[in-house]
Write a protein that holds these residues in place. Structure first.
Motif, short mmCIF file in Angstrom:
data_model
loop_
_atom_site.label_atom_id
_atom_site.label_comp_id
_atom_site.label_asym_id
_atom_site.label_seq_id
_atom_site.Cartn_x
_atom_site.Cartn_y
_atom_site.Cartn_z
N ASP A 1 23.83 -40.15 20.60
CA ASP A 1 23.24 -38.99 19.60
C ASP A 1 23.19 -37.63 20.15
OD1 ASP A 1 21.06 -36.94 17.68
OD2 ASP A 1 21.68 -38.60 16.92
N PRO A 2 23.85 -36.54 19.56
CA PRO A 2 24.67 -35.81 20.38
C PRO A 2 23.01 -34.62 20.34
CG PRO A 2 25.34 -35.94 18.67
CD PRO A 2 24.39 -36.73 18.43
N THR A 3 22.51 -34.34 20.23
CA THR A 3 20.89 -34.03 20.59
C THR A 3 20.20 -34.96 21.17
OG1 THR A 3 19.13 -35.44 18.94
CG2 THR A 3 20.05 -33.72 17.66
N ALA A 4 20.74 -35.66 22.24
CA ALA A 4 20.07 -36.29 23.22
C ALA A 4 21.15 -35.83 24.62
CB ALA A 4 19.47 -37.50 23.25
N PHE A 5 22.14 -37.37 24.95
CA PHE A 5 22.93 -36.91 25.77
C PHE A 5 24.00 -37.27 25.12
CE2 PHE A 5 19.12 -39.65 27.41
CZ PHE A 5 18.53 -38.31 27.92
N GLY A 6 24.53 -37.16 24.17
CA GLY A 6 25.72 -37.57 23.27
C GLY A 6 26.67 -38.70 24.55
N ALA A 7 26.92 -39.92 24.06
CA ALA A 7 26.82 -40.69 25.57
C ALA A 7 27.85 -41.23 25.25
CB ALA A 7 25.75 -41.55 26.15
N ILE B 1 11.56 -41.35 28.15
CA ILE B 1 10.82 -40.61 27.28
C ILE B 1 11.06 -38.78 28.11
CG2 ILE B 1 8.42 -39.47 26.43
CD1 ILE B 1 7.66 -42.18 26.09
N VAL B 2 11.07 -39.16 29.01
CA VAL B 2 11.29 -37.49 30.03
C VAL B 2 12.88 -37.62 30.60
CG1 VAL B 2 8.62 -37.07 30.03
CG2 VAL B 2 10.10 -38.42 32.36
N THR B 3 13.32 -38.31 31.13
CA THR B 3 14.76 -38.22 31.36
C THR B 3 15.37 -37.03 30.78
OG1 THR B 3 16.49 -39.27 32.46
CG2 THR B 3 16.09 -40.18 30.59
N PRO B 4 15.78 -35.69 31.61
CA PRO B 4 16.70 -34.83 31.63
C PRO B 4 18.13 -35.24 31.71
CG PRO B 4 16.35 -34.48 33.60
CD PRO B 4 15.70 -35.87 33.44
N THR B 5 18.68 -35.85 31.87
CA THR B 5 20.31 -36.55 32.05
C THR B 5 20.12 -37.72 31.77
OG1 THR B 5 20.43 -36.82 34.15
CG2 THR B 5 20.96 -34.33 33.80
N PHE B 6 21.59 -37.82 31.09
CA PHE B 6 22.39 -39.80 31.09
C PHE B 6 21.88 -40.31 32.35
CE2 PHE B 6 25.33 -42.63 31.55
CZ PHE B 6 24.93 -43.33 30.41
N ALA B 7 22.92 -39.82 33.39
CA ALA B 7 22.70 -39.92 34.81
C ALA B 7 21.66 -40.56 35.20
CB ALA B 7 22.86 -38.81 35.49
N LEU B 8 20.25 -39.42 34.98
CA LEU B 8 18.97 -40.52 35.33
C LEU B 8 18.48 -41.56 34.75
CD1 LEU B 8 17.55 -36.58 36.49
CD2 LEU B 8 18.57 -38.18 38.22
N SER B 9 18.41 -41.12 33.13
CA SER B 9 18.55 -41.99 32.50
C SER B 9 18.47 -43.92 32.97
CB SER B 9 18.93 -41.98 31.23
OG SER B 9 20.46 -43.02 30.39
N LEU B 10 19.99 -43.60 33.78
CA LEU B 10 19.83 -45.25 33.89
C LEU B 10 18.77 -45.71 34.58
CD1 LEU B 10 23.43 -44.25 35.67
CD2 LEU B 10 23.30 -45.36 33.39
N ILE B 11 18.22 -45.06 36.03
CA ILE B 11 17.05 -45.37 36.10
C ILE B 11 15.81 -46.70 35.70
CG2 ILE B 11 14.68 -44.56 37.36
CD1 ILE B 11 15.95 -42.24 38.33
N ALA B 12 16.02 -45.70 34.30
CA ALA B 12 15.19 -46.84 33.11
C ALA B 12 15.86 -47.68 32.82
CB ALA B 12 14.85 -45.42 31.82
#
Length: 431
Positions: A263-269, A320-331
């Motif tokens: 979604d564009p309001t998140a990371f637009g991956a 829930i709190v990750t600020p970037t797509f790159a850091l979402s990879l931890i999840a």
């Protein structure tokens, strides 16, 4: 670590089962990594998108519990169940593609989406033969203390297939074209049919000593579920209830996560980035499987399962709190590791409890907690929460984060019930 250090499992059988796992993870990743995004693009709401898992998993679970589980206990033919289930599902995918492409050509996009959803439900009725057969088959070829190790090794091997499936799916998806022309589903169908032959011939040819074990029981009337010892029956029920909440919480967000990332309001991956997210989870699954098959193979199953639950909680909190797509990879990494740890340890717990003459039915109930969790919780909890928050003015991304919070509440309930099971199990010496 000796890979083939099993008392009954031969090399040819291990190879056959491993190949099946690679193909299984491959066809799952190539389809489900992107299907939710495609259905959303056809105009379905978040809740409607979750039906792709709900309808199929209800059909799968009901068929396992009320049809295939009992038949498997009666005829004891897990190899044939896996083979027939995979082959039939493959043929069903070809038919589904012809049907929904017809409606796409008529520009009836919503109907095409529902054709996919309902077709997958019909396919799961027969595909579920493979699921219950697989669970029983692994029990047949291993001893109690070998199962967690084998499941861990299968996670490593299957992870390779998952990585390949996600990358190929990302390449073929191409803004929905891979589903519109049917190529993604058709490739998955071919893989299923190949899998059916691999299992049938590799295990049938390699295992000559299961012939007597697989004969129909002489007195099937004695294997009613009411004949289970009462303490075992109660303990199994409490454990299954715990699994329901734990799995419903963890997996209720699996479909929504792809929507959140895209979604564009998140990371637009992009499709490639979503494939990367999936593959990080697959790599984590492989690492967790390696640890389960070696360093912690002898660790108490209950402790291993609790560690998996903690991993999943941390993963969702971070998502829930990750600020970037790159850091979402931890999840993604934590979610992948948690899935293998929980599935392997819980399987080992159930395998220890389930007497041979009840395996088909008890594994059917056990499998139901996983299969239903991909859909029902998403349709009844995660999807409506997201749609309600969107209707009240929140961005799509924040609405999806609200669904993640709801998932954590379900997990918390599951932890409470699991603690009740651990207390009951210790008191009655079930594990």
């Amino acid at each position: 670590m000796r890979i083939l250090d099993y008392s009954k499992l031969r090399g040819s059988e291990f190879t056959g089962l491993s190949t099946f796992q690679i193909l299984s993870f491959f066809r799952r990743a190539i389809v489900y990594t992107f299907l939710s995004i495609y259905l959303r693009s056809l105009g379905l709401s978040t809740t409607e998108v979750t039906l792709m898992a709900t309808v199929g998993m209800i059909a799968n679970t009901m068929a396992q519990s009320f049809l295939w589980g009992g038949l498997l206990d009666k005829y004891r033919r897990p190899i044939e169940f896996v083979a027939v289930g995979e082959f039939t599902a493959g043929l069903g995918h070809f038919i589904m593609v012809l049907a929904y492409i017809h409606f796409l050509a008529l520009n009836q996009l919503i109907i095409a989406g529902y054709v996919i959803i309902l077709s997958l439900g019909g396919i799961e009725v027969f595909w579920s033969m493979s699921n219950v057969g697989w669970s029983a088959l692994v029990s047949e070829v291993t001893e109690i203390d070998e199962r967690k190790k084998l499941m861990g090794q299968f996670s490593i091997i299957g992870g390779l297939g998952g990585i390949g499936g996600a990358y190929l799916g990302g390449f073929l998806y191409n803004d929905g074209l891979g589903f519109t022309n049917g190529s993604i589903f058709n490739i998955a169908a071919v893989v299923m049919i190949i899998s059916s032959f691999i299992v049938y011939f590799s295990i049938r040819l390699g295992n000559v000593k299961t012939k007597n074990e697989l004969e129909p029981p002489k007195s099937p009337e004695k294997s009613h579920l009411r004949d289970l010892p009462s303490k075992l029956r109660v303990g199994f029920l409490i454990f299954i209830i715990a699994l329901i909440f734990l799995n419903f919480g963890r997996n209720s967000i699996s479909i929504i996560t792809s929507l959140f990332l895209e979604d564009p309001t998140a990371f637009g991956a992009s499709g490639e980035e979503i494939a990367l997210f999936s593959n990080v989870g697959s790599i984590a699954s492989m690492i967790a499987g390696l640890l389960l098959g070696s360093l912690i193979a002898k660790v108490n199953d209950n402790k291993v399962m609790i560690s998996g639950i903690l991993l999943s909680v941390v993963a969702i909190l971070w998502l829930i709190v990750t600020p970037t797509f790159a850091l979402s990879l931890i999840a993604s990494f934590l979610i992948g590791a948690a899935q293998v740890v929980i599935q392997s340890s819980s399987y080992s717990i159930v395998a220890k409890m389930a007497p041979e003459e009840f395996r088909g039915r008890l594994f059917a109930y056990y499998n139901a907690t996983f299969f239903l969790s991909w859909g029902i919780a998403a349709t009844l909890v995660a999807g409506p929460v997201a749609d309600l928050l969107i209707a009240n003015g929140l961005s799509n991304a924040d609405a999806y984060r609200g669904s993640f919070v709801a998932a954590l509440i379900l997990i918390a309930i599951g932890v409470f019930v699991l603690l009740l099971y651990l207390r009951y199990s210790k008191k009655n010496e079930l594990g």
